[in-house]
Design a protein around this motif. Structure first.
Motif, PDB file in Angstrom:
ATOM      1  N   GLY A 146     -10.218  -7.590 -24.595  1.00 54.84           N
ATOM      2  CA  GLY A 146      -8.794  -7.283 -24.675  1.00 54.84           C
ATOM      3  C   GLY A 146      -8.039  -8.097 -25.704  1.00 54.84           C
ATOM      4  O   GLY A 146      -6.942  -7.715 -26.119  1.00 54.84           O
ATOM      5  N   GLY A 147      -8.596  -9.245 -26.106  1.00 51.70           N
ATOM      6  CA  GLY A 147      -8.006 -10.024 -27.174  1.00 51.70           C
ATOM      7  C   GLY A 147      -6.994 -11.070 -26.770  1.00 51.70           C
ATOM      8  O   GLY A 147      -6.488 -11.803 -27.641  1.00 51.70           O
ATOM      9  N   ASP A 148      -6.657 -11.185 -25.481  1.00 47.82           N
ATOM     10  CA  ASP A 148      -5.646 -12.162 -25.062  1.00 47.82           C
ATOM     11  C   ASP A 148      -6.063 -13.605 -25.338  1.00 47.82           C
ATOM     12  O   ASP A 148      -5.213 -14.481 -25.495  1.00 47.82           O
ATOM     13  CB  ASP A 148      -5.344 -12.012 -23.567  1.00 47.82           C
ATOM     14  N   PHE A 149      -7.371 -13.855 -25.366  1.00 51.40           N
ATOM     15  CA  PHE A 149      -7.864 -15.214 -25.582  1.00 51.40           C
ATOM     16  C   PHE A 149      -8.047 -15.550 -27.063  1.00 51.40           C
ATOM     17  O   PHE A 149      -8.303 -16.698 -27.413  1.00 51.40           O
ATOM     18  CB  PHE A 149      -9.218 -15.422 -24.882  1.00 51.40           C
ATOM     19  N   GLY A 150      -7.939 -14.551 -27.916  1.00 51.47           N
ATOM     20  CA  GLY A 150      -8.244 -14.765 -29.323  1.00 51.47           C
ATOM     21  C   GLY A 150      -9.736 -14.687 -29.586  1.00 51.47           C
ATOM     22  O   GLY A 150     -10.532 -14.321 -28.715  1.00 51.47           O
ATOM     23  N   ALA A 151     -10.125 -15.044 -30.781  1.00 56.60           N
ATOM     24  CA  ALA A 151     -11.526 -14.917 -31.189  1.00 56.60           C
ATOM     25  C   ALA A 151     -12.424 -15.889 -30.424  1.00 56.60           C
ATOM     26  O   ALA A 151     -12.014 -17.007 -30.079  1.00 56.60           O
ATOM     27  CB  ALA A 151     -11.647 -15.182 -32.688  1.00 56.60           C
ATOM     28  N   VAL A 152     -13.646 -15.432 -30.163  1.00 58.77           N
ATOM     29  CA  VAL A 152     -14.653 -16.298 -29.540  1.00 58.77           C
ATOM     30  C   VAL A 152     -15.100 -17.344 -30.555  1.00 58.77           C
ATOM     31  O   VAL A 152     -15.422 -17.017 -31.701  1.00 58.77           O
ATOM     32  CB  VAL A 152     -15.868 -15.473 -29.070  1.00 58.77           C
ATOM     33  N   ARG A 153     -15.134 -18.606 -30.108  1.00 61.81           N
ATOM     34  CA  ARG A 153     -15.553 -19.692 -30.983  1.00 61.81           C
ATOM     35  C   ARG A 153     -16.886 -20.316 -30.557  1.00 61.81           C
ATOM     36  O   ARG A 153     -17.705 -20.653 -31.398  1.00 61.81           O
ATOM     37  CB  ARG A 153     -14.480 -20.782 -31.019  1.00 61.81           C
ATOM     38  N   GLN A 154     -17.067 -20.488 -29.239  1.00 55.98           N
ATOM     39  CA  GLN A 154     -18.260 -21.199 -28.772  1.00 55.98           C
ATOM     40  C   GLN A 154     -18.690 -20.640 -27.429  1.00 55.98           C
ATOM     41  O   GLN A 154     -17.870 -20.341 -26.560  1.00 55.98           O
ATOM     42  CB  GLN A 154     -17.969 -22.698 -28.659  1.00 55.98           C
ATOM     43  N   VAL A 155     -20.005 -20.478 -27.272  1.00 60.63           N
ATOM     44  CA  VAL A 155     -20.588 -19.923 -26.046  1.00 60.63           C
ATOM     45  C   VAL A 155     -21.622 -20.912 -25.512  1.00 60.63           C
ATOM     46  O   VAL A 155     -22.485 -21.380 -26.264  1.00 60.63           O
ATOM     47  CB  VAL A 155     -21.275 -18.566 -26.321  1.00 60.63           C
ATOM     48  N   GLY A 256     -29.081 -22.084 -10.942  1.00 62.21           N
ATOM     49  CA  GLY A 256     -27.875 -22.553 -11.605  1.00 62.21           C
ATOM     50  C   GLY A 256     -27.543 -21.803 -12.878  1.00 62.21           C
ATOM     51  O   GLY A 256     -27.746 -22.313 -13.987  1.00 62.21           O
ATOM     52  N   LEU A 257     -26.998 -20.612 -12.732  1.00 65.82           N
ATOM     53  CA  LEU A 257     -26.588 -19.796 -13.876  1.00 65.82           C
ATOM     54  C   LEU A 257     -25.093 -20.001 -14.116  1.00 65.82           C
ATOM     55  O   LEU A 257     -24.269 -19.836 -13.212  1.00 65.82           O
ATOM     56  CB  LEU A 257     -26.887 -18.325 -13.594  1.00 65.82           C
ATOM     57  N   ARG A 258     -24.747 -20.332 -15.372  1.00 67.90           N
ATOM     58  CA  ARG A 258     -23.358 -20.643 -15.711  1.00 67.90           C
ATOM     59  C   ARG A 258     -23.079 -20.195 -17.142  1.00 67.90           C
ATOM     60  O   ARG A 258     -23.885 -20.438 -18.031  1.00 67.90           O
ATOM     61  CB  ARG A 258     -23.121 -22.147 -15.585  1.00 67.90           C
ATOM     62  N   LEU A 259     -21.935 -19.549 -17.339  1.00 66.17           N
ATOM     63  CA  LEU A 259     -21.538 -19.083 -18.665  1.00 66.17           C
ATOM     64  C   LEU A 259     -20.116 -19.534 -18.954  1.00 66.17           C
ATOM     65  O   LEU A 259     -19.202 -19.294 -18.160  1.00 66.17           O
ATOM     66  CB  LEU A 259     -21.609 -17.548 -18.731  1.00 66.17           C
ATOM     67  N   ARG A 260     -19.935 -20.201 -20.091  1.00 63.59           N
ATOM     68  CA  ARG A 260     -18.610 -20.612 -20.559  1.00 63.59           C
ATOM     69  C   ARG A 260     -18.398 -20.079 -21.972  1.00 63.59           C
ATOM     70  O   ARG A 260     -19.270 -20.216 -22.823  1.00 63.59           O
ATOM     71  CB  ARG A 260     -18.479 -22.136 -20.575  1.00 63.59           C
ATOM     72  N   VAL A 261     -17.229 -19.491 -22.197  1.00 60.88           N
ATOM     73  CA  VAL A 261     -16.886 -18.953 -23.506  1.00 60.88           C
ATOM     74  C   VAL A 261     -15.568 -19.568 -23.943  1.00 60.88           C
ATOM     75  O   VAL A 261     -14.531 -19.375 -23.289  1.00 60.88           O
ATOM     76  CB  VAL A 261     -16.771 -17.414 -23.474  1.00 60.88           C
ATOM     77  N   ALA A 262     -15.605 -20.326 -25.033  1.00 56.79           N
ATOM     78  CA  ALA A 262     -14.404 -20.967 -25.575  1.00 56.79           C
ATOM     79  C   ALA A 262     -13.826 -20.087 -26.678  1.00 56.79           C
ATOM     80  O   ALA A 262     -14.509 -19.790 -27.667  1.00 56.79           O
ATOM     81  CB  ALA A 262     -14.744 -22.347 -26.122  1.00 56.79           C
ATOM     82  N   CYS A 263     -12.586 -19.670 -26.491  1.00 53.49           N
ATOM     83  CA  CYS A 263     -11.898 -18.833 -27.470  1.00 53.49           C
ATOM     84  C   CYS A 263     -10.735 -19.629 -28.078  1.00 53.49           C
ATOM     85  O   CYS A 263     -10.541 -20.801 -27.775  1.00 53.49           O
ATOM     86  CB  CYS A 263     -11.387 -17.560 -26.807  1.00 53.49           C
ATOM     87  N   GLU A 264      -9.937 -18.986 -28.905  1.00 50.29           N
ATOM     88  CA  GLU A 264      -8.850 -19.681 -29.588  1.00 50.29           C
ATOM     89  C   GLU A 264      -7.795 -20.208 -28.620  1.00 50.29           C
ATOM     90  O   GLU A 264      -7.241 -21.290 -28.827  1.00 50.29           O
ATOM     91  CB  GLU A 264      -8.196 -18.735 -30.597  1.00 50.29           C
ATOM     92  N   ARG A 265      -7.513 -19.464 -27.553  1.00 49.75           N
ATOM     93  CA  ARG A 265      -6.412 -19.835 -26.669  1.00 49.75           C
ATOM     94  C   ARG A 265      -6.819 -20.211 -25.255  1.00 49.75           C
ATOM     95  O   ARG A 265      -5.988 -20.618 -24.451  1.00 49.75           O
ATOM     96  CB  ARG A 265      -5.389 -18.684 -26.621  1.00 49.75           C
ATOM     97  N   ALA A 266      -8.112 -20.066 -24.932  1.00 48.73           N
ATOM     98  CA  ALA A 266      -8.552 -20.386 -23.569  1.00 48.73           C
ATOM     99  C   ALA A 266     -10.065 -20.491 -23.527  1.00 48.73           C
ATOM    100  O   ALA A 266     -10.773 -19.965 -24.388  1.00 48.73           O
ATOM    101  CB  ALA A 266      -8.073 -19.323 -22.582  1.00 48.73           C
ATOM    102  N   THR A 267     -10.562 -21.170 -22.487  1.00 42.14           N
ATOM    103  CA  THR A 267     -11.990 -21.207 -22.167  1.00 42.14           C
ATOM    104  C   THR A 267     -12.186 -20.519 -20.820  1.00 42.14           C
ATOM    105  O   THR A 267     -11.470 -20.814 -19.859  1.00 42.14           O
ATOM    106  CB  THR A 267     -12.517 -22.648 -22.109  1.00 42.14           C
ATOM    107  N   ILE A 268     -13.131 -19.608 -20.760  1.00 38.78           N
ATOM    108  CA  ILE A 268     -13.373 -18.799 -19.571  1.00 38.78           C
ATOM    109  C   ILE A 268     -14.736 -19.161 -19.018  1.00 38.78           C
ATOM    110  O   ILE A 268     -15.702 -19.289 -19.774  1.00 38.78           O
ATOM    111  CB  ILE A 268     -13.315 -17.292 -19.898  1.00 38.78           C
ATOM    112  N   GLU A 269     -14.829 -19.317 -17.697  1.00 34.33           N
ATOM    113  CA  GLU A 269     -16.085 -19.743 -17.085  1.00 34.33           C
ATOM    114  C   GLU A 269     -16.422 -18.898 -15.865  1.00 34.33           C
ATOM    115  O   GLU A 269     -15.561 -18.613 -15.024  1.00 34.33           O
ATOM    116  CB  GLU A 269     -16.008 -21.210 -16.676  1.00 34.33           C
ATOM    117  N   TRP A 270     -17.716 -18.526 -15.766  1.00 37.73           N
ATOM    118  CA  TRP A 270     -18.253 -17.858 -14.569  1.00 37.73           C
ATOM    119  C   TRP A 270     -19.507 -18.588 -14.143  1.00 37.73           C
ATOM    120  O   TRP A 270     -20.337 -18.959 -14.981  1.00 37.73           O
ATOM    121  CB  TRP A 270     -18.579 -16.397 -14.861  1.00 37.73           C
TER     122      TRP A 270
END
Length: 379
Positions: A146-155, A256-270
């Motif tokens: 959706g783009g609210d977080f901006g571009a993905v920078r780090q996974v 222990g499965l974990r995913l973090r995605v750091a974008c321009e405006r936020a980091t999202i984690e599951w």
């Protein structure tokens, strides 16, 4: 069903998932090369003895000869990896859809063979990357797109288990034994078993493809023939960077499965151990926790949610979401989603590229180069 008989973990999981929505009925099986175990498996599942087959090839021939309204519509493959290619191709060539355990095959070349068979036959093919079936994984994917977080920078994706911290594969544990045998598991140990799940999540959620990688593979347990620990640096199309860890020797770890995605405006984690939550850490606002079935959840996540908010949903439900999507696709629903051919081939290309890089002298190896080499080898 091929494989998955008496005493097999994943066969029972497949059957529970298939039954959950009432979409599927198990009608035939070749569950084990052991005749007595095969017969007991069929009997315990209430199958007609005539449709409990001693051999897989007998099952395909007999089922393909039945009238269309009676024959099986899909084959579930729940066997060690070395059997995936012959079983999938035989079923596809008979016009029977295939839903296979991951990884797709023994190696990339075999995966490309399966993809070619599916293209020739037109029959559907799916692979059970189960974790993509969780509602909050779908929510993560939708929000990033959706783009609210901006571009993905780090996974950063990690899958940590500890069940192979000891030489269980040398001590009679059948599940460990075949997973560490190159003849049955393929090129990757932990890499193929759980690393492919991690890789699929990274690409599926971000919508980005990994272009190149740099890898280290280790077998910590003496005498083990395949890796039990993999560490991989990732470079995605568009400039994002990433890390992937897949290990089965992290003592005390469960799943222990974990995913973090750091974008321009936020980091999202599951995290798999709190699968009903998606955590969003904003750059300029308070932390946000999105819950399965809660307010503000996307249509994509809602479509995978089965119970009201606060009712735990887990592994079987996520698995069942793949079965539901596959059933919808076989009915002709063009919008139905399930992990398919491309997802399966990408997983095998990841394994092949990691192995090539870890064995070679180049710092970075391109996945597309490895795929092209495998295609040339196929002729």
């Amino acid at each position: 069903m091929a494989g998955g008989g008496e005493g097999a973990f994943i066969g029972a999981v497949h059957r529970m998932a298939a039954r959950l929505d009432g979409e599927w009925t198990l009608v035939a099986g070749a569950f084990s090369a052991d005749a007595a175990r095969n017969e007991r498996s069929g009997a315990s599942l209430g199958l007609d003895p005539a449709r409990t087959y001693a051999r897989f090839d007998e099952m395909i021939a007999a089922e393909a000869a039945l009238p269309l309204e009676q024959r099986m519509q899909a084959l579930v493959i729940a066997t060690p990896n070395h059997l995936h290619r012959p079983m999938a191709i035989a079923a596809l060539e008979a016009g029977i859809a295939v839903l296979s355990d991951k990884p797709m095959a023994l190696d990339l070349r075999e995966a490309l063979d399966i993809a070619a068979a599916a293209a020739r036959s037109g029959a559907a093919y799916g692979v059970t990357y189960t974790y993509a079936g969780y509602p909050m994984v779908a929510e993560m994917r939708a929000r990033i797109a959706g783009g609210d977080f901006g571009a993905v920078r780090q996974v950063a994706v990690e899958y940590r288990q500890g069940w192979l911290s000891t030489p269980a594969d040398a001590d009679g544990n059948k599940q460990a034994e075949w997973r560490t045998d190159p003849a049955r598991a393929g090129q990757g140990g932990a890499l193929g078993d759980i690393g492919t799940h991690a890789f699929h999540l990274a690409e599926h959620v971000t919508g980005l493809r990994v272009e190149t990688l740099c890898a280290d593979l280790t077998a910590h347990v003496p005498g083990r023939r395949l890796d039990d620990d993999a560490s991989v640096l990732l470079r995605f199309a568009g400039g994002a960077r990433g890390t992937l860890t897949a290990t089965q020797i992290a003592a005390g770890e469960e799943n222990g499965l974990r995913l973090r995605v750091a974008c321009e405006r936020a980091t999202i984690e599951w995290r798999h151990d709190d699968a009903n939550s998606l955590t969003i850490r904003w750059l300029d606002r308070p932390l946000e926790v999105v819950r399965t079935g809660g307010p503000g959840v996307s249509a994509e996540a809602s479509a995978l949610t089965r119970t009201p908010a606060g009712h735990p949903e887990g592994y079987i439900e996520a698995f069942a979401n793949l079965y539901r999507g596959f059933a919808a696709a076989l009915r002709g629903d063009a919008a139905a989603w399930y992990p398919g051919i491309d997802d399966g081939v990408r997983g095998m290309a990841f394994v092949a590229t990691v192995v090539a890089n870890a064995r070679g002298t180049e710092k970075w190896t391109a996945i597309d180069d490895v795929i092209a080499a495998a295609e040339r080898a196929r002729g």
